[in-house]
Design a protein around this motif. Structure first.
Motif, PDB file in Angstrom:
ATOM      1  N   LEU A 161      -3.131   4.198   3.302  1.00  0.00           N
ATOM      2  CA  LEU A 161      -4.215   4.158   2.314  1.00  0.00           C
ATOM      3  C   LEU A 161      -5.022   5.458   2.329  1.00  0.00           C
ATOM      4  O   LEU A 161      -5.211   6.098   1.290  1.00  0.00           O
ATOM      5  CB  LEU A 161      -5.117   2.964   2.608  1.00  0.00           C
ATOM      6  CG  LEU A 161      -6.343   2.805   1.696  1.00  0.00           C
ATOM      7  CD1 LEU A 161      -5.898   2.448   0.289  1.00  0.00           C
ATOM      8  CD2 LEU A 161      -7.274   1.717   2.248  1.00  0.00           C
ATOM      9  N   GLN A 165     -12.221   7.409   0.525  1.00  0.00           N
ATOM     10  CA  GLN A 165     -11.424   6.912   1.649  1.00  0.00           C
ATOM     11  C   GLN A 165     -12.174   5.829   2.410  1.00  0.00           C
ATOM     12  O   GLN A 165     -11.613   4.773   2.730  1.00  0.00           O
ATOM     13  CB  GLN A 165     -11.072   8.072   2.590  1.00  0.00           C
ATOM     14  CG  GLN A 165     -10.274   9.185   1.955  1.00  0.00           C
ATOM     15  CD  GLN A 165     -10.021  10.331   2.903  1.00  0.00           C
ATOM     16  OE1 GLN A 165      -9.957  10.149   4.114  1.00  0.00           O
ATOM     17  NE2 GLN A 165      -9.884  11.537   2.365  1.00  0.00           N
ATOM     18  N   ILE A 216      -4.966   8.462  -0.568  1.00  0.00           N
ATOM     19  CA  ILE A 216      -6.169   8.815  -1.339  1.00  0.00           C
ATOM     20  C   ILE A 216      -6.478  10.300  -1.193  1.00  0.00           C
ATOM     21  O   ILE A 216      -6.815  10.986  -2.167  1.00  0.00           O
ATOM     22  CB  ILE A 216      -7.359   7.949  -0.884  1.00  0.00           C
ATOM     23  CG1 ILE A 216      -7.136   6.493  -1.305  1.00  0.00           C
ATOM     24  CG2 ILE A 216      -8.668   8.471  -1.451  1.00  0.00           C
ATOM     25  CD1 ILE A 216      -8.167   5.531  -0.770  1.00  0.00           C
ATOM     26  N   ALA A 250     -12.472   2.644   0.193  1.00  0.00           N
ATOM     27  CA  ALA A 250     -11.219   1.904   0.096  1.00  0.00           C
ATOM     28  C   ALA A 250     -10.875   1.208   1.411  1.00  0.00           C
ATOM     29  O   ALA A 250     -10.413   0.057   1.417  1.00  0.00           O
ATOM     30  CB  ALA A 250     -10.086   2.850  -0.310  1.00  0.00           C
ATOM     31  N   THR A 251     -11.120   1.886   2.536  1.00  0.00           N
ATOM     32  CA  THR A 251     -10.845   1.275   3.845  1.00  0.00           C
ATOM     33  C   THR A 251     -11.726   0.053   4.057  1.00  0.00           C
ATOM     34  O   THR A 251     -11.258  -0.996   4.516  1.00  0.00           O
ATOM     35  CB  THR A 251     -11.087   2.298   4.970  1.00  0.00           C
ATOM     36  OG1 THR A 251     -10.233   3.426   4.766  1.00  0.00           O
ATOM     37  CG2 THR A 251     -10.787   1.683   6.332  1.00  0.00           C
ATOM     38  N   VAL A 289       0.840  -1.203   0.000  1.00  0.00           N
ATOM     39  CA  VAL A 289       0.000   0.000   0.000  1.00  0.00           C
ATOM     40  C   VAL A 289       0.874   1.251   0.000  1.00  0.00           C
ATOM     41  O   VAL A 289       0.611   2.211  -0.741  1.00  0.00           O
ATOM     42  CB  VAL A 289      -0.952  -0.001   1.223  1.00  0.00           C
ATOM     43  CG1 VAL A 289      -1.703   1.326   1.331  1.00  0.00           C
ATOM     44  CG2 VAL A 289      -1.943  -1.149   1.127  1.00  0.00           C
ATOM     45  N   TYR A 290       1.919   1.237   0.832  1.00  0.00           N
ATOM     46  CA  TYR A 290       2.822   2.399   0.899  1.00  0.00           C
ATOM     47  C   TYR A 290       3.497   2.652  -0.449  1.00  0.00           C
ATOM     48  O   TYR A 290       3.547   3.788  -0.921  1.00  0.00           O
ATOM     49  CB  TYR A 290       3.877   2.175   1.983  1.00  0.00           C
ATOM     50  CG  TYR A 290       4.886   3.298   2.079  1.00  0.00           C
ATOM     51  CD1 TYR A 290       4.585   4.466   2.778  1.00  0.00           C
ATOM     52  CD2 TYR A 290       6.127   3.200   1.454  1.00  0.00           C
ATOM     53  CE1 TYR A 290       5.499   5.512   2.850  1.00  0.00           C
ATOM     54  CE2 TYR A 290       7.047   4.235   1.526  1.00  0.00           C
ATOM     55  CZ  TYR A 290       6.726   5.382   2.231  1.00  0.00           C
ATOM     56  OH  TYR A 290       7.625   6.406   2.284  1.00  0.00           O
ATOM     57  N   PHE A 324       1.350   4.310  -3.272  1.00  0.00           N
ATOM     58  CA  PHE A 324       1.147   5.760  -3.174  1.00  0.00           C
ATOM     59  C   PHE A 324       2.466   6.529  -3.221  1.00  0.00           C
ATOM     60  O   PHE A 324       2.496   7.672  -3.687  1.00  0.00           O
ATOM     61  CB  PHE A 324       0.373   6.094  -1.903  1.00  0.00           C
ATOM     62  CG  PHE A 324      -1.066   5.667  -1.960  1.00  0.00           C
ATOM     63  CD1 PHE A 324      -1.984   6.374  -2.719  1.00  0.00           C
ATOM     64  CD2 PHE A 324      -1.500   4.547  -1.272  1.00  0.00           C
ATOM     65  CE1 PHE A 324      -3.303   5.978  -2.797  1.00  0.00           C
ATOM     66  CE2 PHE A 324      -2.830   4.141  -1.334  1.00  0.00           C
ATOM     67  CZ  PHE A 324      -3.735   4.857  -2.107  1.00  0.00           C
ATOM     68  N   LEU A 331     -10.587  -2.807   1.813  1.00  0.00           N
ATOM     69  CA  LEU A 331      -9.355  -3.421   2.323  1.00  0.00           C
ATOM     70  C   LEU A 331      -9.652  -4.329   3.517  1.00  0.00           C
ATOM     71  O   LEU A 331      -9.116  -5.445   3.607  1.00  0.00           O
ATOM     72  CB  LEU A 331      -8.362  -2.333   2.728  1.00  0.00           C
ATOM     73  CG  LEU A 331      -7.037  -2.820   3.326  1.00  0.00           C
ATOM     74  CD1 LEU A 331      -6.248  -3.631   2.301  1.00  0.00           C
ATOM     75  CD2 LEU A 331      -6.202  -1.637   3.815  1.00  0.00           C
ATOM     76  N   THR A 338      -1.222   0.576   7.827  1.00  0.00           N
ATOM     77  CA  THR A 338      -1.794   0.191   6.538  1.00  0.00           C
ATOM     78  C   THR A 338      -2.952   1.114   6.187  1.00  0.00           C
ATOM     79  O   THR A 338      -3.064   1.620   5.061  1.00  0.00           O
ATOM     80  CB  THR A 338      -2.274  -1.267   6.571  1.00  0.00           C
ATOM     81  OG1 THR A 338      -1.201  -2.130   6.925  1.00  0.00           O
ATOM     82  CG2 THR A 338      -2.829  -1.687   5.214  1.00  0.00           C
TER      83      THR A 338
END
Length: 322
Positions: A273, A287, A277, A290-291, A18-19, A22, A294, A269
């Protein structure tokens, strides 16, 4: 290598993925100010997630942490005249006492903790509104310089982010290396078995809710004093992020499984994320979407892995000679 270690390594890999996704799009993600901002953004939900995670490991749930944090924020501004450190201490002690009473009532009356803490959530929010006269409380302007140390940076760290990481280390050692920590895992893994082994139900129940409330109080007062203001309606959304961090970090809703290290991994994490975003200029609803996606992905993946492992163990035992 234990299954917990393997699980945490898989979560670290997900966090790194994830890091990196982005970081390739947002240069500030790997700059010192960017990393410092990510750490500071994780403080509120991170401190609260530790307490919520402890209650989840014990097979319970503290839903009152958002209201507790708002209550602590208003209280810390009220106590600011005594000095920053005394204000923190008084707020933490008061919140811990409320949490201990809450835990004792849940134990003694054998009430579902989710139901009980919803009541506490509503009561504390009402009390906070009364205390603040339904207005935002402000640190007196002439004393605002006393809060500057909370915003000072030491490389990529600030005082709040130091506190966050120190708490994760201390509580992790507490959970893994002390009798009290083992009792929390024991009652979460099986109440009947824990009672048969002579584990007291009262002590861990009182302890986890006292710690959850104290940590929520610390988080609320820390952020409020740093910002110089506290809203009686603040911190309403922090519970969702804290619980999500715990679930992504491998804490089982049924209790008895998980680690404080896993919560830390889950926390960052989510922060990577959500912050990524937001930095890309996506709308706020993205946001949340996506959370949630995930979290669902992680929960389903872990359930499938456990199912496959159970099938393999069953097939192996079936091949053993009688």
């Amino acid at each position: 290598m234990t299954s917990e270690t393997k699980g945490n390594l898989a979560r670290v890999a997900l966090m790194a993925l994830v890091y990196c996704i982005f970081a390739t799009r947002i240069p500030s993600y790997y700059s010192a100010p960017g990393v410092a901002a990510l750490l500071d953004g994780a403080v509120l939900a991170g401190i609260i997630a530790i307490g919520v995670g402890l209650t989840m490991i014990a097979g319970e749930m503290d839903l009152s942490v958002g209201s507790m944090a708002a209550f602590a924020g208003i209280l810390s501004i009220k106590f600011f005249a005594f000095g920053v450190t005394p204000a923190f201490i008084m707020v933490i002690v008061i919140c811990a006492a409320i949490g201990a009473v809450q835990g004792y009532c849940i134990y003694k009356l054998n009430i579902n903790s989710m139901v009980f803490t919803i009541g506490t959530l509503i009561a504390l929010r009402g009390l906070t509104l009364v205390m603040s006269d339904e207005k935002t409380a402000l640190v007196p302007f002439e004393n605002i310089a006393e809060t500057d140390f909370l915003s000072a940076k030491y490389l990529i760290f600030s005082v709040p982010s130091f506190v966050l990481l120190a708490l994760f280390l201390i509580v992790d050692l507490f959970a893994r290396r002390t009798l009290f920590g083992r009792e929390i895992f024991a009652i979460g893994g099986g109440r009947s078995e824990a009672r048969a082994a002579g584990v007291s139900m009262r002590r861990p129940m009182v302890l986890i809710f006292a710690m959850s409330a104290a940590l929520a109080g610390l988080a609320g007062s820390l952020i409020s004093i740093k910002n110089g203001s506290a809203s009686p309606l603040g911190f309403e959304a922090v519970l969702l992020e804290a619980v999500t961090a715990c679930l992504i970090g491998g804490i089982a809703l049924s209790g008895g499984r998980g680690s404080i290290l896993g919560i830390l991994i889950g926390l960052f994490t989510i922060r990577f994320l959500v912050s990524g975003i937001a930095a890309l200029g996506a709308p706020f609803w993205m946001q949340s979407l996506a959370t949630g996606a995930l979290m669902i992905f992680v929960i389903i993946s872990e359930a499938l892995i456990r199912y496959v492992l159970r099938r393999r163990r069953f097939a192996y035992s079936a091949r053993l000679p009688a």
